[in-house]
Design a protein around this motif. Structure first.
Motif, PDB file in Angstrom:
ATOM      1  N   PRO B  68       0.816  -1.218   0.000  1.00 40.31           N
ATOM      2  CA  PRO B  68       0.000   0.000   0.000  1.00 40.31           C
ATOM      3  C   PRO B  68       0.851   1.270   0.000  1.00 40.31           C
ATOM      4  N   ASN B  69       0.282   2.321  -0.569  1.00 38.64           N
ATOM      5  CA  ASN B  69       0.975   3.604  -0.643  1.00 38.64           C
ATOM      6  C   ASN B  69       0.544   4.573   0.449  1.00 38.64           C
ATOM      7  N   ALA B  70      -0.154   4.080   1.439  1.00 41.22           N
ATOM      8  CA  ALA B  70      -0.608   4.967   2.511  1.00 41.22           C
ATOM      9  C   ALA B  70      -0.381   4.301   3.871  1.00 41.22           C
ATOM     10  N   ILE B  71      -0.046   5.120   4.855  1.00 40.27           N
ATOM     11  CA  ILE B  71       0.317   4.615   6.189  1.00 40.27           C
ATOM     12  C   ILE B  71      -0.525   5.294   7.264  1.00 40.27           C
ATOM     13  N   PRO B 109       6.396   8.305   2.293  1.00 43.40           N
ATOM     14  CA  PRO B 109       7.626   9.001   1.894  1.00 43.40           C
ATOM     15  C   PRO B 109       8.741   7.974   1.686  1.00 43.40           C
ATOM     16  N   THR B 110       8.531   6.772   2.177  1.00 42.20           N
ATOM     17  CA  THR B 110       9.414   5.609   2.092  1.00 42.20           C
ATOM     18  C   THR B 110       8.621   4.493   2.774  1.00 42.20           C
ATOM     19  N   SER B 111       8.936   3.223   2.478  1.00 40.87           N
ATOM     20  CA  SER B 111       7.967   2.178   2.845  1.00 40.87           C
ATOM     21  C   SER B 111       8.341   1.252   4.000  1.00 40.87           C
ATOM     22  N   GLU B 112       9.373   1.587   4.759  1.00 41.10           N
ATOM     23  CA  GLU B 112       9.749   0.705   5.875  1.00 41.10           C
ATOM     24  C   GLU B 112       8.538   0.315   6.727  1.00 41.10           C
ATOM     25  N   THR B 113       7.805   1.310   7.174  1.00 41.27           N
ATOM     26  CA  THR B 113       6.748   1.042   8.158  1.00 41.27           C
ATOM     27  C   THR B 113       5.608   0.223   7.550  1.00 41.27           C
ATOM     28  N   VAL B 114       5.372   0.417   6.247  1.00 39.72           N
ATOM     29  CA  VAL B 114       4.340  -0.366   5.562  1.00 39.72           C
ATOM     30  C   VAL B 114       4.796  -1.813   5.417  1.00 39.72           C
ATOM     31  N   MET B 115       5.998  -1.961   4.906  1.00 39.53           N
ATOM     32  CA  MET B 115       6.476  -3.304   4.580  1.00 39.53           C
ATOM     33  C   MET B 115       6.715  -4.139   5.831  1.00 39.53           C
ATOM     34  N   GLN B 135      10.093  -3.482  -4.150  1.00 39.34           N
ATOM     35  CA  GLN B 135       8.928  -3.004  -4.882  1.00 39.34           C
ATOM     36  C   GLN B 135       9.297  -1.765  -5.671  1.00 39.34           C
ATOM     37  N   ARG B 136       8.488  -1.507  -6.677  1.00 37.53           N
ATOM     38  CA  ARG B 136       8.611  -0.312  -7.516  1.00 37.53           C
ATOM     39  C   ARG B 136       7.366   0.503  -7.246  1.00 37.53           C
ATOM     40  N   CYS B 137       7.526   1.732  -6.813  1.00 36.01           N
ATOM     41  CA  CYS B 137       6.357   2.483  -6.367  1.00 36.01           C
ATOM     42  C   CYS B 137       6.614   3.975  -6.381  1.00 36.01           C
ATOM     43  N   PRO B 138       5.544   4.760  -6.347  1.00 37.73           N
ATOM     44  CA  PRO B 138       5.724   6.201  -6.177  1.00 37.73           C
ATOM     45  C   PRO B 138       5.940   6.511  -4.698  1.00 37.73           C
ATOM     46  N   VAL B 139       6.661   7.584  -4.409  1.00 31.02           N
ATOM     47  CA  VAL B 139       6.742   8.106  -3.040  1.00 31.02           C
ATOM     48  C   VAL B 139       6.548   9.618  -3.090  1.00 31.02           C
ATOM     49  N   TRP B 140       6.173  10.167  -1.928  1.00 31.77           N
ATOM     50  CA  TRP B 140       5.829  11.586  -1.862  1.00 31.77           C
ATOM     51  C   TRP B 140       6.546  12.235  -0.683  1.00 31.77           C
ATOM     52  N   ARG B 141       7.144  13.369  -0.931  1.00 31.34           N
ATOM     53  CA  ARG B 141       7.768  14.114   0.165  1.00 31.34           C
ATOM     54  C   ARG B 141       7.483  15.599  -0.020  1.00 31.34           C
ATOM     55  N   PHE B 259      17.469  -0.409   0.559  1.00 25.71           N
ATOM     56  CA  PHE B 259      18.227   0.160  -0.564  1.00 25.71           C
ATOM     57  C   PHE B 259      17.224   0.871  -1.463  1.00 25.71           C
ATOM     58  N   GLY B 260      17.496   2.131  -1.803  1.00 25.80           N
ATOM     59  CA  GLY B 260      16.478   2.880  -2.537  1.00 25.80           C
ATOM     60  C   GLY B 260      16.967   3.641  -3.749  1.00 25.80           C
TER      61      GLY B 260
END
Lengths: 482, 482
Positions: B68-71, B109-115, B135-141, B259-260
């Motif tokens: 998911p792209n939302a936390i 903004p990065t997916s540690e907490t989601v994953m 994963q390949r995904c959009p991120v937002w900052r 790794f990002g």
């Protein structure tokens, strides 16, 4: 591997939930309603489906681009029908850090308004047309209905192609091309049959002139719209000022179409169409593991182990995705596991096989065991992808065909739909005028919906509309939906 | 095609803006700050870069998934350093339709907490380890700094890989593997050199034990971090309870790395490293058009047209992405256009070429014209990809090398950095204690930053820290950054 053995037709809902779990596909335990995690097995297959769609889109002259995933509210509002349809479903971003944003941003529920904002800058001359672009992106819809992984998520990934033309005729041809792409990928390659309906006026995409929807039919007797394609006419090109200078020097609005295959839903239909009480059944192209080798050992046996390794090497050299399962599980446990995962073929190697230089191959699509000479393996592997694809498609099509029954009354519609089938009925009109009858039908049948007329099938309506009794102009298809 | 001719070294900022426009790469006119549209030429190249990275990740045992792209805010807060670092940059979703959400959701903004929320469910046994997923995904900052397309966007796409291990040693090896992947793709394949720094304690990823950053060096004398890799230790596995049952029956926390590689930034470095006053220069693998054929016609000439078509056919049969430019533009205009687009080779066919059965080939990488026999074309095409890759890499590496100068004082750092170079200096410490000196340095040099020590280069510091005068423990590299 625990027992599975849930009957798909009897209890589809439980079957679907269980297969998502047991085949390690999609996990709905992420703590946001409608936002799910796609595990590697699912992502692998979904990526393959994406690639097939992208391949066809490129073949038909589309180029891939990428657009922002957020829309300022004022832009989303530009096309009146569009905002009316989507507003209830938009997730709104209102803050960046601790600050309120100057204007709230909607997360894209679909990208017309984003893309056409740019098209108005990029399309300038008749030389730019036709203009055919697609993107692969996530979309978000704050669904108020019950969410279900893959079937109805609040966040999902799709492909959307958006094309612009000089004439209505070209735009209409594009709709046909979109249908053809869906047919080639979803039915030909994935073996999932569907009906292509022209949707009634009251059920079209918000902002479209006409909507055409591809409906798979799920084992619980519900329609699942997989892609849909829309003739947008000039509704958006007017609102977003997408114009070109024609040869004659005049500034003209473009004709537009858009097409949206939602990969998660195609995947759901694919799982549901081919899966069985043992787990997934997959085509060769989509399977993460195409062949699994299971040594049948009673104690140690160097010859069997050696043969298994040789076979693995042979397959790897042909770029086959092969696993040699030499784990500590029993052969029976291994069989169950790989049947759940949908590996298209299992190669069993035991004492007999070694002695006679044979291989026993169990096919997941037919469930049959075949014996081949070891030296025929390469030949076998060349032929099997096409055989499996055809077999799965054939089985699916046979089931799909017998599902339609004629209904003369609303009561009959209700009975047919309750049996998990599709009702075919005479209908006054699929224009706006027909909506009254549709509302009555839906309320009297506990939710059955008019899905539309079958596109390109010129069916002559003989008789009266089953609801209002007026002269019927159309033959429509009715069923429950996701 | 209007004139370009901006000197990249003299006026990088204008050059970069112009090339994004003229080569139809990225359009920043979308009306949300920091959200840009990637046009087909850009998306094509970025897709190729993604594919190279994905290929390497798969080769090193990673599987692809999608999250998911939302936390939910409560989950983002679980790791204390992490939320502290990212909170100022999070875009918040607060509404779905007209309703307030029960808990606001941060766009990742990065997916540690989601994953890791999911990893805690998916990793159960020592048998699951090592666990390697990307994963390949959009991120937002919500960047507060000046946004610039590709260099600093508020929305961008990246790949992030997240791995879990039994031991610290394995996790440290993974950091090395990540560096190796970056090296192989970014330097070997794309020809973009970089330094791999171990970041100072005060500049590491929020939540990490150590951060390693790959810094390209841009023509305006600023560092651009392309990927970074982080040793996360057990910080997140404690916060998210990512544990496994070990052989001994004990429940243990995993060691983690992430790794990002941000594809947009790699693309920016790629454009900036190889581009020149005429436009893009691209490797064979990434070029949307690999070869362009320009017929040199003075009036009609059937032979030239015929030869051009034959050459096109020959190349298409070898799956080369070839264009025959038979538009109405003059040869000079065509030359300019395709040089801007970065087509690696241009094949000119005029009267001489037809008569002598030769082809004139202009290489974009060297700028040189080569003449070959027409029948040598297939051979030429087989050899050219490697030649171009090596040439571009060589040119880039030569420029990259001469950029470092030793500094004995803060004043010297300022001078070196103002010349657009990298300062190398003795430094007290890159642990927390060194931050005081770093703050002083930054304020006295109008923004120069300590980027870290060069990873794996055992440099012995001899002398005093250039700021505080204490015994130096490290040799650090200093420059301005994006």
């Amino acid at each position: 591997m625990a027992e599975f053995n849930i009957d798909k037709e009897e209890n589809f809902s439980e079957w679907f939930d269980e297969i998502l779990k047991k085949a390690e596909l999609v996990d709905k335990r992420y703590p946001v309603k409608g936002f799910v995690a796609h595990r590697p097995n699912a992502e692998y297959i979904e990526d393959k489906i994406q690639e097939m769609l992208e391949h066809k889109l490129k073949e038909t002259g589309h180029r891939k681009a990428r657009f922002p995933n957020a829309i300022p509210e004022s832009i989303l509002q530009k096309e009146a029908d569009h905002i009316e349809g989507f507003e209830p479903e938009v997730f709104w971003i209102t803050k960046g850090g601790k600050k309120d944003l100057p204007e709230r941003l909607g997360l894209t529920p679909t990208s017309e308004t984003v893309m056409y904002t740019m098209y108005s800058k990029w399309i300038t001359s008749y030389r730019d047309l036709p203009y055919k672009i697609y993107q692969r992106c996530p979309v978000w819809r704050h669904e108020t209905k019950h969410t279900r992984p893959l079937l109805r998520d609040r966040e999902f990934e799709w492909i959307e192609s958006h094309d612009a033309f000089k004439t209505r005729e070209e735009a209409e041809e594009q709709v046909e091309e979109d249908i053809e792409i869906a047919q080639q990928v979803i039915t030909e390659k994935l073996g999932v049959p569907f009906h292509y309906f022209k949707r009634p006026e009251w059920d079209k995409f918000s902002g479209a002139v006409h909507t055409f929807g591809a409906d798979a039919f799920m084992p619980d007797g519900r329609f699942l719209q997989i892609p849909s394609t829309h003739l947008l006419g000039k509704n958006f090109s007017k609102a977003f000022n997408v114009t070109y200078e024609d040869r004659d020097g005049e500034e003209k609005q473009v004709w537009q179409t858009c097409f949206g295959p939602a990969v998660g839903r195609i995947f759901a239909a694919y799982i549901a169409t081919h899966g069985d009480e043992k787990g997934l059944r997959l085509t060769w192209e989509t399977a993460p593991t195409q062949a699994v080798i299971v040594p049948i050992l009673h104690g140690e046996n160097k010859e069997i182990e050696q043969t298994a390794k040789e076979v693995k090497k042979t397959l790897e050299d042909k770029n086959i995705r092969v696993e040699l399962d030499d784990s500590e599980a029993t052969p029976g446990e291994k069989f169950n596991h790989w049947e759940m995962m949908g590996a298209p073929i299992r190669i069993e190697i035991g004492e007999n096989e070694v002695e006679e230089e044979k291989l026993t191959i169990k096919r997941r699509d037919t469930g049959e065991r075949e014996e081949i000479d070891k030296k025929e393996l390469e030949q076998y592997i060349e032929e099997i992808p096409e055989k499996i694809r055809k077999e799965l498609r054939k089985q699916a099509q046979e089931k799909f065909k017998g599902n339609i029954e004629n209904a003369e009354t609303v009561k009959e519609v209700k009975e047919i739909v309750e049996q998990g089938k599709i009702a075919r009925a005479n209908w006054c009109s699929i224009d706006k005028d027909g909506k009254k009858c549709a509302d009555i039908l839906t309320s009297e049948t506990a939710g059955a919906k008019v899905r539309g007329t079958i596109h390109h099938k010129e069916e002559e309506a003989k008789g009266k509309c089953i609801v209002c009794g007026e002269e019927a102009k159309e033959v429509v298809y009715i069923g429950k939906e996701y």
